[in-house]
Motif scaffolding. Structure first.
Motif, PDB file in Angstrom:
ATOM      1  N   LEU A   1     -13.591  21.040   6.325  1.00 21.02           N
ATOM      2  CA  LEU A   1     -14.289  22.261   6.716  1.00 21.02           C
ATOM      3  C   LEU A   1     -15.663  21.957   7.322  1.00 21.02           C
ATOM      4  O   LEU A   1     -16.075  22.565   8.317  1.00 21.02           O
ATOM      5  CB  LEU A   1     -14.453  23.168   5.486  1.00 21.02           C
ATOM      6  N   THR A   2     -16.367  20.963   6.725  1.00 23.71           N
ATOM      7  CA  THR A   2     -17.671  20.586   7.294  1.00 23.71           C
ATOM      8  C   THR A   2     -17.514  20.005   8.703  1.00 23.71           C
ATOM      9  O   THR A   2     -18.303  20.297   9.617  1.00 23.71           O
ATOM     10  CB  THR A   2     -18.357  19.570   6.382  1.00 23.71           C
ATOM     11  N   GLN A   3     -16.418  19.171   8.874  1.00 19.62           N
ATOM     12  CA  GLN A   3     -16.170  18.641  10.213  1.00 19.62           C
ATOM     13  C   GLN A   3     -15.876  19.759  11.205  1.00 19.62           C
ATOM     14  O   GLN A   3     -16.401  19.792  12.318  1.00 19.62           O
ATOM     15  CB  GLN A   3     -15.002  17.647  10.174  1.00 19.62           C
ATOM     16  N   LYS A   4     -15.011  20.699  10.711  1.00 18.89           N
ATOM     17  CA  LYS A   4     -14.673  21.829  11.584  1.00 18.89           C
ATOM     18  C   LYS A   4     -15.924  22.657  11.888  1.00 18.89           C
ATOM     19  O   LYS A   4     -16.117  23.134  13.031  1.00 18.89           O
ATOM     20  CB  LYS A   4     -13.609  22.705  10.918  1.00 18.89           C
ATOM     21  N   MET A   5     -16.739  22.834  10.853  1.00 19.12           N
ATOM     22  CA  MET A   5     -17.966  23.607  11.076  1.00 19.12           C
ATOM     23  C   MET A   5     -18.904  22.903  12.053  1.00 19.12           C
ATOM     24  O   MET A   5     -19.568  23.538  12.872  1.00 19.12           O
ATOM     25  CB  MET A   5     -18.674  23.836   9.736  1.00 19.12           C
ATOM     26  N   SER A   6     -18.943  21.551  11.933  1.00 17.35           N
ATOM     27  CA  SER A   6     -19.810  20.811  12.882  1.00 17.35           C
ATOM     28  C   SER A   6     -19.297  20.945  14.312  1.00 17.35           C
ATOM     29  O   SER A   6     -20.057  21.171  15.260  1.00 17.35           O
ATOM     30  CB  SER A   6     -19.881  19.342  12.474  1.00 17.35           C
ATOM     31  N   THR A   7     -17.952  20.814  14.420  1.00 19.17           N
ATOM     32  CA  THR A   7     -17.367  21.002  15.765  1.00 19.17           C
ATOM     33  C   THR A   7     -17.586  22.418  16.246  1.00 19.17           C
ATOM     34  O   THR A   7     -17.884  22.663  17.428  1.00 19.17           O
ATOM     35  CB  THR A   7     -15.867  20.680  15.725  1.00 19.17           C
ATOM     36  N   LEU A   8     -17.435  23.381  15.285  1.00 17.02           N
ATOM     37  CA  LEU A   8     -17.660  24.779  15.657  1.00 17.02           C
ATOM     38  C   LEU A   8     -19.104  24.987  16.105  1.00 17.02           C
ATOM     39  O   LEU A   8     -19.375  25.717  17.079  1.00 17.02           O
ATOM     40  CB  LEU A   8     -17.327  25.685  14.462  1.00 17.02           C
ATOM     41  N   ASN A   9     -20.026  24.371  15.388  1.00 15.48           N
ATOM     42  CA  ASN A   9     -21.440  24.510  15.789  1.00 15.48           C
ATOM     43  C   ASN A   9     -21.695  23.923  17.173  1.00 15.48           C
ATOM     44  O   ASN A   9     -22.413  24.487  18.001  1.00 15.48           O
ATOM     45  CB  ASN A   9     -22.341  23.828  14.760  1.00 15.48           C
ATOM     46  N   SER A  10     -21.073  22.750  17.375  1.00 15.58           N
ATOM     47  CA  SER A  10     -21.249  22.143  18.707  1.00 15.58           C
ATOM     48  C   SER A  10     -20.655  23.031  19.791  1.00 15.58           C
ATOM     49  O   SER A  10     -21.254  23.238  20.861  1.00 15.58           O
ATOM     50  CB  SER A  10     -20.612  20.750  18.737  1.00 15.58           C
ATOM     51  N   LEU A  11     -19.452  23.548  19.486  1.00 17.06           N
ATOM     52  CA  LEU A  11     -18.823  24.454  20.451  1.00 17.06           C
ATOM     53  C   LEU A  11     -19.653  25.715  20.650  1.00 17.06           C
ATOM     54  O   LEU A  11     -19.753  26.253  21.764  1.00 17.06           O
ATOM     55  CB  LEU A  11     -17.409  24.805  19.996  1.00 17.06           C
ATOM     56  N   GLN A  12     -20.225  26.198  19.534  1.00 23.28           N
ATOM     57  CA  GLN A  12     -21.063  27.389  19.656  1.00 23.28           C
ATOM     58  C   GLN A  12     -22.305  27.107  20.524  1.00 23.28           C
ATOM     59  O   GLN A  12     -22.737  27.946  21.315  1.00 23.28           O
ATOM     60  CB  GLN A  12     -21.477  27.876  18.259  1.00 23.28           C
ATOM     61  N   THR A  13     -22.864  25.900  20.342  1.00 26.06           N
ATOM     62  CA  THR A  13     -24.021  25.551  21.192  1.00 26.06           C
ATOM     63  C   THR A  13     -23.614  25.485  22.668  1.00 26.06           C
ATOM     64  O   THR A  13     -24.324  25.968  23.564  1.00 26.06           O
ATOM     65  CB  THR A  13     -24.606  24.214  20.738  1.00 26.06           C
ATOM     66  N   GLU A  14     -22.432  24.862  22.888  1.00 25.89           N
ATOM     67  CA  GLU A  14     -21.936  24.825  24.260  1.00 25.89           C
ATOM     68  C   GLU A  14     -21.692  26.224  24.794  1.00 25.89           C
ATOM     69  O   GLU A  14     -22.004  26.546  25.954  1.00 25.89           O
ATOM     70  CB  GLU A  14     -20.651  23.998  24.327  1.00 25.89           C
ATOM     71  N   LEU A  15     -21.096  27.082  23.897  1.00 25.30           N
ATOM     72  CA  LEU A  15     -20.832  28.467  24.297  1.00 25.30           C
ATOM     73  C   LEU A  15     -22.125  29.195  24.614  1.00 25.30           C
ATOM     74  O   LEU A  15     -22.201  29.980  25.565  1.00 25.30           O
ATOM     75  CB  LEU A  15     -20.059  29.186  23.183  1.00 25.30           C
ATOM     76  N   GLU A  16     -23.150  28.914  23.788  1.00 28.35           N
ATOM     77  CA  GLU A  16     -24.442  29.548  24.058  1.00 28.35           C
ATOM     78  C   GLU A  16     -24.989  29.100  25.423  1.00 28.35           C
ATOM     79  O   GLU A  16     -25.522  29.882  26.198  1.00 28.35           O
ATOM     80  CB  GLU A  16     -25.448  29.206  22.947  1.00 28.35           C
ATOM     81  N   GLY A  17     -24.848  27.803  25.701  1.00 30.61           N
ATOM     82  CA  GLY A  17     -25.317  27.310  26.995  1.00 30.61           C
ATOM     83  C   GLY A  17     -24.553  27.957  28.142  1.00 30.61           C
ATOM     84  O   GLY A  17     -25.137  28.375  29.152  1.00 30.61           O
ATOM     85  N   LEU A  18     -23.207  28.023  27.940  1.00 26.55           N
ATOM     86  CA  LEU A  18     -22.384  28.664  28.970  1.00 26.55           C
ATOM     87  C   LEU A  18     -22.748  30.130  29.128  1.00 26.55           C
ATOM     88  O   LEU A  18     -22.782  30.668  30.237  1.00 26.55           O
ATOM     89  CB  LEU A  18     -20.907  28.517  28.619  1.00 26.55           C
TER      90      LEU A  18
END
Length: 978
Positions: A536-553
């Motif tokens: 879950l922490t790995q998924k959350m980290s990936t989710l956070n990274s994706l969220q940051t990318e999504l925010e940039g997009l």
């Protein structure tokens, strides 16, 4: 009080009246505050009257008693007048009683007890105790005294031992002389006044008292203090005993004056009831009606039976209140004392005679008897002379008075005087021989009397010992049986406790194993949970990274959209300007709303499909319920129809079986009829042959006429014999036919019953099979229905989740499509504005924008899928985690409860073991005491007091007890009255 040596002269027995002394107390503070007047007058020392005051001229009735004590008398004077004479009576072998009577708060307890320990204010009981011991110290040293005391109260008409509060309801019995006594009351042997006063203090602390409006310490019970004095002369073996009852009665009271409520009111009712019974006894004795005296109406009168009209010297102290407020109660008390004064008691010495005393009395009575026999002989001689017609001169007549008063007359001289004249002719030598023989015979008679007395005493002792041994044996058997029962119960309890401990230990072992398994499972689950949390922490980290990318997009798209909007605004301005110049141009602007409307129509169609599915599910559920109800009704109808059909089938089968049995019986009767017809034919053939033989015989005898007569006679005889045989045969045949018919009817009944039972059994078997089949079918249907219900519930839940998911997805799609529509509108406007000028550049830019938008859409779709998967996994983990925590908590609570149960079981086992050990020790101690008591019955341990011996010089720990052949030293013992 003086302690000088006093010589007690034994008073004479006989009839005596009850001594009544009236004591008047002074007015108390409450009466003086209330304004009550002193209404009593004292004309003489032995009379009292009731008036209205000192100025009143009306004189009331005078009551005369043995002594009237004014309010100013001292406690010592009261004792000297009322109680001191009874001390000498009790120590001389008489019974004595002193009791105080009166209304509540009239001074009864002050008269009887006073202030204990105060030499001037103490009452009758402490003074009489001291006086008894002073008398004993001044008497002959050859006397040995045994003194024992009892102290009990009559509370709520129940006798309660004040020296042992566990004895709450003692009973009154009678001894062999029909003298009442309280059975089971504690008796303490005492040897000094101090010990008696300690006993009184102990009992007084256990008395019932209460606070009323008339008295702060009102006695709520009748207290009885019994002193039993036994004395023995060591030289002459003469024994005397005397009982002294010291009674402090509870006061009669009116509820309106005392204000009694609740339990105090119940006590007052019982007090008034017992005092009313005492008044009835005194009234019966005063009226001379001794045929029935109601002693048994209450425990108080039963105990005082010997004191009222029996063998006791009784002194009654009636206590009166002088206040006008209590005039009626005072008058009632005076009337009570006046009636009691007329009662007569018959007193006698309680003496236990020795063998020598009985012998002396026997000699006196025998001598008196011999005198009377001599007088009777002389009178008979004189009577015979008178009957024979002779005259007897006066000097020869027998003077009975002179003969009785002759001091020197003996039985021998009386007998000699009654003998004939031949006796006077005996010589002196013969007379001396006769006298010596007479003396020898008297000596032998005395020896025989002594031997008889000794044997009688020995027999009485042996009888008493046998009774004691039998009682001891029965008690021992009862104790042994109870001990065996207790041991069996304890053993059973111990076995059950062992079994329980074993079961608890087994349960604990199982629980320990289960706990280990659960702990292992918990460890496994914890490891899985840790792995899942890591994932879950790995998924959350990936989710956070994706969220940051999504925010940039989002930021880039936002800037692009801003640029597009600016361009669209400028384009719209240009278009508006062109529109104002050229005219309306709304063709392209109307195409975009059409696309959004199409999308919304698709959304509405999806919603309509979902609502339609809901309505169809509801209609299906309703139809299923209706079908179930109709199926249940049809099933009931079908069951009723099947039941009627089975009954009809059973009846048809019964009738068919009956018809078959009837056909069989018809066939049997036909066969029997055919057999009987064949038998008849054969008999007819036999008869025909016999007739032919008879004809041939007749033809042969026709030639012989001489033999015809004899043949006819033979024929007649044969015919008569045949007729007799035929009648007998017919009777037997009829009886056999009747018997056959009865047997046949019984067989038919049995066949019918058998057929009915067989058919019923078949029907029951068919019903049973049918019910079994129906039960299996219903079980299958029930399982199917439960499965359908579970599926329906699962479908409902899935449908609900699907609705929520579809709604969310539709909302997301709707939002995305709005964005896409806006982007498309901007692109269209932009393409329309730069259609002519920058066609190539616009074509390249739109392609780049399309590529970016598709890239963003793909990324967004992937992120949405990942997010949904993560949400589902997180929801599953959240649903599973409470279950695991709940199971873990339940396991821990169960383990704690089992640990507490094990602890309680161990403590209970320890307690049971201690109780078992305690019971075993108690049983051993009881058996040891029984064995010690069984060793010998040589003496009862008591505290003898020798006159002239002051208690200060005696040992407090050991006492001397006379028994057997000497004095036994032993510890002090407290006994209970038998």
């Amino acid at each position: 009080m003086s302690s000088t040596n006093l010589a007690v002269e034994p008073p004479s027995g006989g009839e005596c009246s009850i001594k009544v002394i009236c004591r008047v107390r002074p007015l108390n503070d409450a009466e003086e505050k209330a304004g009550s007047k002193f209404i009593l007058k004292f004309p003489t020392d032995d009379s009292i009257g009731i008036g209205q005051g000192p100025e009143s001229r009306r004189e009331g009735k005078l009551f005369v008693f043995d002594k009237v004590l004014k309010p100013t008398v001292t406690q010592e004077y009261v004792y000297d007048v009322a109680a001191k004479p009874i001390v000498g009576d009790v120590l001389s072998g008489f019974n004595g009683t002193i009791f105080a009577y009166g209304q509540t708060s009239s001074g009864k307890t002050h008269t009887m007890e006073g202030v204990l320990g105060d030499p001037t204010m103490q009452g009758i009981i402490p003074r009489i105790v001291q006086d008894i011991f002073n008398y004993i110290y001044g008497m002959d040293e050859n006397l040995e005294f045994h003194i024992k005391v009892s102290y009990f109260e009559i509370y709520m008409d129940k006798i309660r031992d004040l020296l042992d509060v566990t004895k709450t309801n003692l009973s009154v019995h009678e001894d062999k002389n029909r003298v009442p006594y309280v059975k089971g009351a504690t008796e303490r042997f005492v040897s000094s006044p101090e010990e008696v006063m300690e006993t009184i203090d102990e009992g007084k602390a256990n008395r019932h008292v209460a606070v009323t409006n008339m008295n702060e310490h009102s006695s709520r019970s009748h207290s009885v203090f019994l002193i039993n004095v036994k004395q023995e002369n060591v030289e002459t073996q003469k024994k005397l005993s005397g009982k002294l009852y010291l009674v402090d009665l509870a006061g009669s009271e009116k509820v309106s004056k005392t204000g009694a409520e609740g339990s105090v009111l119940d006590e007052a009712k019982n007090i008034n009831k017992s005092l009313s019974a005492l008044g009835n006894v005194i009234s019966a004795l005063a009226d001379g009606n001794k045929s029935h005296v109601p002693y048994r109406d209450s425990k108080l009168t039963r105990i005082l039976q010997e004191s009222l009209g029996g063998n006791a010297r009784t002194t009654m102290v009636i206590c009166c209140s002088p206040a006008s407020y209590n005039e009626s109660e005072t008058k009632s008390t005076l009337l009570f004392g006046q009636r009691a004064k007329t009662i007569k008691n018959v007193v006698s010495v309680n003496e236990e005679l020795t063998a020598d005393e009985w012998k002396r009395r026997y000699e006196r009575e025998k001598e008196k008897n011999a005198k009377l026999k001599g007088i009777i002989a002389k009178l008979e001689v004189e009577l015979n002379k008178w009957r024979n017609g002779q005259s007897v001169p006066n000097d020869e007549q027998v003077d009975i008075n002179a003969t009785e008063e002759t001091p020197g007359s003996t039985p021998a001289t009386s007998m000699v005087g009654s003998m004939s004249g031949s006796v006077s002719n005996i010589s002196d030598s013969d007379r001396a021989i006769m006298e010596s023989e007479r003396i020898k015979l008297y000596q032998q008679l005395d020896d025989k009397d002594d031997e008889i007395n000794n044997m009688a005493q020995l027999i009485e002792n042996l009888k008493q010992q046998m009774l004691d041994q039998e009682e001891l044996l029965t008690q021992t058997r009862r104790d042994y049986d109870s001990t065996q029962q207790e041991m069996a119960r304890i053993q059973a309890d111990n076995d059950s406790a062992k079994d329980e401990v074993k079961e608890v230990l087994q349960a604990l072992e199982e629980l320990a194993m289960n706990y280990d398994q659960k702990a292992q499972e918990v460890d496994v689950k914890n490891k899985e949970n840790e792995t899942l949390s890591e994932e879950l922490t790995q998924k959350m980290s990936t989710l956070n990274s994706l969220q940051t990318e999504l925010e940039g997009l989002k930021d880039s798209t936002f800037h692009q959209r801003k640029r597009v909007t600016d361009m669209m605004i400028s384009l719209l301005k240009d278009l508006s300007d062109i529109g104002t110049i050229v005219g309306g141009n709304a063709v392209e602007t109307q195409l975009v709303p059409g696309q959004s409307e199409k999308i919304e129509e698709e959304f509405t169609i999806a919603r309509l499909y979902i609502s339609k599915m809901k309505s169809e599910v509801k209609t299906l559920v309703n139809r299923a319920q209706i079908l179930e109800s109709t199926q249940a009704e049809n099933t009931k109808r079908l069951e009723l129809a099947e039941k009627d059909l089975s009954d009809c089938k059973l009846l048809i089968q019964q009738h068919e079986a009956k018809m078959a049995s009837l056909n069989e019986t018809i066939r049997d009767t036909d066969q029997k009829k055919r057999k009987l017809e064949e038998n008849v034919d054969s008999l007819n053939d036999v008869v025909a042959r016999l007739k032919a033989q008879e004809q041939m015989h007749l033809t042969n005898l026709s030639t012989k006429e001489k033999e015809t007569k004899s043949a006819e006679e033979i024929k007649d005889a044969m015919e008569s014999q045949m007729e007799m045989h035929r009648e007998h045969h017919n009777k037997q045949l009829a009886a056999l036919r009747d018997e056959i018919a009865d047997k046949q009817s019984l067989i038919d009944q049995l066949k019918d019953t058998n057929q009915k039972l067989a058919l019923a059994s078949e029907k029951f078997q068919a019903d049973y099979d049918k019910l079994k089949q129906e039960e299996s079918e219903k079980t299958a249907k029930l399982a199917e229905l439960s499965l359908q219900i579970d599926r329906r519930e699962q479908a409902k839940q899935d449908l609900k989740g699907l609705e929520e998911t579809v709604a969310k997805e539709l909302q997301t799609l709707h939002n995305l499509r709005k964005l896409f529509v806006q982007d498309l509108q901007n692109r269209v406007k932009k393409s329309a504005a730069k259609k002519d000028e920058e066609e190539e550049e616009d074509t390249g830019g739109s392609a780049a924008q399309k590529q970016k938008i598709s890239f963003l859409e793909n990324n967004l779709e992937q992120l949405t899928k990942v997010h949904k998967q993560l949400v589902r996994d997180n929801a599953d983990l959240r649903c599973e985690l409470p279950k695991l925590e709940k199971r873990l908590r339940a396991t821990m609570e169960r383990v704690k409860s089992l640990e507490t149960a094990l602890k309680d079981a161990k403590e209970g086992a320890m307690r049971d073991r201690k109780r078992y050990q305690h019971e075993v020790d108690r049983i051993k101690e009881a058996v040891r005491q029984k064995n010690l008591a069984r060793r010998g019955h040589t003496a009862n341990i008591a505290k003898p007091i020798r006159p002239g011996q002051h208690p200060g010089g005696s040992s407090a720990g050991n006492v001397a007890v006379r028994g057997g052949g000497g004095i036994i030293n032993g510890p002090v013992k407290q006994e209970t009255a038998a």
